[in-house]
Design a protein around this motif. Structure first.
Motif, mmCIF file in Angstrom:
data_model
loop_
_atom_site.group_PDB
_atom_site.id
_atom_site.type_symbol
_atom_site.label_atom_id
_atom_site.label_comp_id
_atom_site.label_asym_id
_atom_site.label_seq_id
_atom_site.Cartn_x
_atom_site.Cartn_y
_atom_site.Cartn_z
ATOM 1 N N TYR A 1 1.000 -1.243 -0.017
ATOM 2 C CA TYR A 1 0.008 0.065 -0.144
ATOM 3 C C TYR A 1 0.610 1.150 0.137
ATOM 4 N N ARG A 2 2.115 1.263 0.173
ATOM 5 C CA ARG A 2 2.916 2.345 0.132
ATOM 6 C C ARG A 2 2.548 3.348 1.188
ATOM 7 N N GLY A 3 2.219 4.678 0.613
ATOM 8 C CA GLY A 3 1.747 5.806 1.271
ATOM 9 C C GLY A 3 0.278 5.922 1.739
ATOM 10 N N ALA A 4 -0.247 4.813 1.390
ATOM 11 C CA ALA A 4 -1.936 4.620 1.646
ATOM 12 C C ALA A 4 -2.091 3.618 2.867
ATOM 13 N N VAL A 5 -0.836 3.420 3.748
ATOM 14 C CA VAL A 5 -1.315 2.607 5.004
ATOM 15 C C VAL A 5 -1.066 3.477 6.153
ATOM 16 N N VAL A 6 -1.735 2.876 7.265
ATOM 17 C CA VAL A 6 -1.493 3.603 8.536
ATOM 18 C C VAL A 6 -1.126 2.057 9.337
ATOM 19 N N GLY A 7 -0.059 2.222 10.105
ATOM 20 C CA GLY A 7 0.091 1.301 11.122
ATOM 21 C C GLY A 7 -0.034 1.794 12.402
ATOM 22 N N VAL A 8 -0.789 0.881 13.390
ATOM 23 C CA VAL A 8 -1.169 1.259 14.582
ATOM 24 C C VAL A 8 -0.502 0.412 15.492
ATOM 25 N N LEU A 9 0.116 0.627 16.578
ATOM 26 C CA LEU A 9 0.983 -0.150 17.428
ATOM 27 C C LEU A 9 0.328 0.092 18.974
ATOM 28 N N LEU A 10 -0.057 -0.943 19.591
ATOM 29 C CA LEU A 10 -0.856 -0.726 20.919
ATOM 30 C C LEU A 10 0.006 -1.344 21.787
ATOM 31 N N THR A 11 -0.532 -1.590 23.148
ATOM 32 C CA THR A 11 -0.003 -2.330 24.329
ATOM 33 C C THR A 11 0.656 -3.390 23.943
ATOM 34 N N GLY A 12 1.925 -3.857 24.415
ATOM 35 C CA GLY A 12 2.264 -5.186 24.441
ATOM 36 C C GLY A 12 3.852 -5.325 25.145
ATOM 37 N N ALA A 13 4.045 -6.341 25.336
ATOM 38 C CA ALA A 13 5.487 -6.690 26.254
ATOM 39 C C ALA A 13 6.733 -7.207 25.230
ATOM 40 N N ALA B 1 7.210 8.326 15.445
ATOM 41 C CA ALA B 1 5.639 8.210 15.301
ATOM 42 C C ALA B 1 5.288 9.316 14.598
ATOM 43 N N ASP B 2 4.090 9.368 13.706
ATOM 44 C CA ASP B 2 3.377 10.485 13.203
ATOM 45 C C ASP B 2 2.529 10.980 14.361
ATOM 46 N N LEU B 3 2.125 10.031 15.181
ATOM 47 C CA LEU B 3 1.181 10.373 16.243
ATOM 48 C C LEU B 3 1.293 9.319 17.257
ATOM 49 N N CYS B 4 1.597 9.772 18.609
ATOM 50 C CA CYS B 4 1.615 9.163 19.881
ATOM 51 C C CYS B 4 0.556 9.663 20.712
ATOM 52 N N ALA B 5 -0.446 9.025 20.957
ATOM 53 C CA ALA B 5 -1.552 9.457 21.722
ATOM 54 C C ALA B 5 -2.427 8.279 22.258
ATOM 55 N N PRO B 6 -3.278 8.738 23.295
ATOM 56 C CA PRO B 6 -4.153 7.822 23.845
ATOM 57 C C PRO B 6 -5.388 7.175 22.497
ATOM 58 N N LEU B 7 -5.991 6.007 22.864
ATOM 59 C CA LEU B 7 -6.763 5.369 21.950
ATOM 60 C C LEU B 7 -7.729 6.365 21.168
ATOM 61 N N ALA B 8 -8.463 7.214 22.010
ATOM 62 C CA ALA B 8 -9.434 7.919 21.236
ATOM 63 C C ALA B 8 -8.995 9.172 20.334
ATOM 64 N N ALA B 9 -7.515 9.486 20.542
ATOM 65 C CA ALA B 9 -7.074 10.153 19.434
ATOM 66 C C ALA B 9 -6.540 9.402 18.360
ATOM 67 N N LEU B 10 -6.263 8.252 18.442
ATOM 68 C CA LEU B 10 -5.763 7.331 17.406
ATOM 69 C C LEU B 10 -6.911 7.048 16.556
ATOM 70 N N ALA B 11 -8.029 6.762 17.177
ATOM 71 C CA ALA B 11 -9.253 6.467 16.472
ATOM 72 C C ALA B 11 -9.461 7.757 15.633
ATOM 73 N N LEU C 1 8.086 4.009 3.700
ATOM 74 C CA LEU C 1 7.471 3.678 2.317
ATOM 75 C C LEU C 1 6.347 4.758 2.216
ATOM 76 N N GLY C 2 6.166 5.729 2.969
ATOM 77 C CA GLY C 2 5.529 6.939 3.120
ATOM 78 C C GLY C 2 4.098 6.873 3.893
ATOM 79 N N GLY C 3 3.986 5.606 4.596
ATOM 80 C CA GLY C 3 2.484 5.637 5.291
ATOM 81 C C GLY C 3 2.746 6.163 6.583
ATOM 82 N N LEU C 4 1.850 6.105 7.233
ATOM 83 C CA LEU C 4 1.693 6.775 8.749
ATOM 84 C C LEU C 4 1.828 5.826 9.926
ATOM 85 N N ALA C 5 2.591 6.431 10.937
ATOM 86 C CA ALA C 5 2.767 5.373 12.152
ATOM 87 C C ALA C 5 2.070 5.909 13.431
ATOM 88 N N LEU C 6 1.116 5.270 14.020
ATOM 89 C CA LEU C 6 0.387 5.646 15.139
ATOM 90 C C LEU C 6 0.811 4.740 16.281
#
Length: 184
Positions: free
Chosen positions: A112-124, A165-175, A138-143
């Motif tokens: 998807y190149r620049g048309a993808v958003v990756g979202v990483l949540l809680t984890g160990a 990250a392009d945005l590091c925020a609480p879940l409500a802001a990520l949504a 590749l031009g996509g966004l990282a949340l």
């Protein structure tokens, strides 16, 4: 396309994130949550009970379709092919995990190149950090979920250190950011 990854605390985070997504979202969503290889695939039915979007288990050669959430089955890596269909793999574990977030993120980034958003949540673990880095290259966004909000902050902190990250925020802001990305 939106790809989401998480581990410890991930199902609870998804139960907050998915209901906040616009039911008219014009983006496909694929999710990897670390589960045991022999675990039953209960996550789709659990998430669909509260999700604004339909949720299903990803299968081999299933086309990637906007407005549908697909979950990686336990014991399989989930990939997005150049033909924008899902593929399943039993290749070696990555970051001690199969499914691996890195595998999904890297393949979606390539497709998807620049048309993808990756979202990483809680984890160990650090799984997802290198995949998120590739998405950004590749031009996509990282949340990334705000580490202070995460049940376990190891995964979001590793991603911030390795990928930024392009945005590091609480879940409500990520949504809200995901909803803005997928407007028709």
């Amino acid at each position: 396309m939106v790809v989401i990854g998480g581990s410890a605390g991930g199902p609870a985070a998804l139960l907050r994130l998915l209901p906040a997504l616009d039911p008219e979202l014009d983006a496909a969503i694929a999710i990897v949550i670390h589960v045991g290889a022999d675990s039953p695939d209960l996550l789709p039915s659990i998430l669909e009970a509260t999700s604004a979007l339909p949720v299903k288990l990803a299968t081999e050669r299933l086309p990637v379709v906007s407005g549908i959430v697909c979950i990686a089955p336990s014991g399989y890596h989930l990939l997005v092919g150049q033909d924008r269909c899902f593929a399943l793999s039993v290749d070696e574990k990555v970051c001690f995990s199969r499914p691996s977030i890195d595998v999904l993120f890297k393949s979606a980034g390539e497709a998807y190149r620049g048309a993808v958003v990756g979202v990483l949540l809680t984890g160990a673990s650090s799984d997802g950090a290198q995949g998120l880095k590739r998405i950004r290259e590749l031009g996509g966004l990282a949340l990334i979920q705000e580490p202070a909000e995460a049940e376990v902050d190891t995964m979001p902190r590793a991603a911030l250190e390795q990928a930024g990250a392009d945005l590091c925020a609480p879940l409500a802001a990520l949504a809200a950011r995901i909803n803005g990305f997928g407007r028709r």
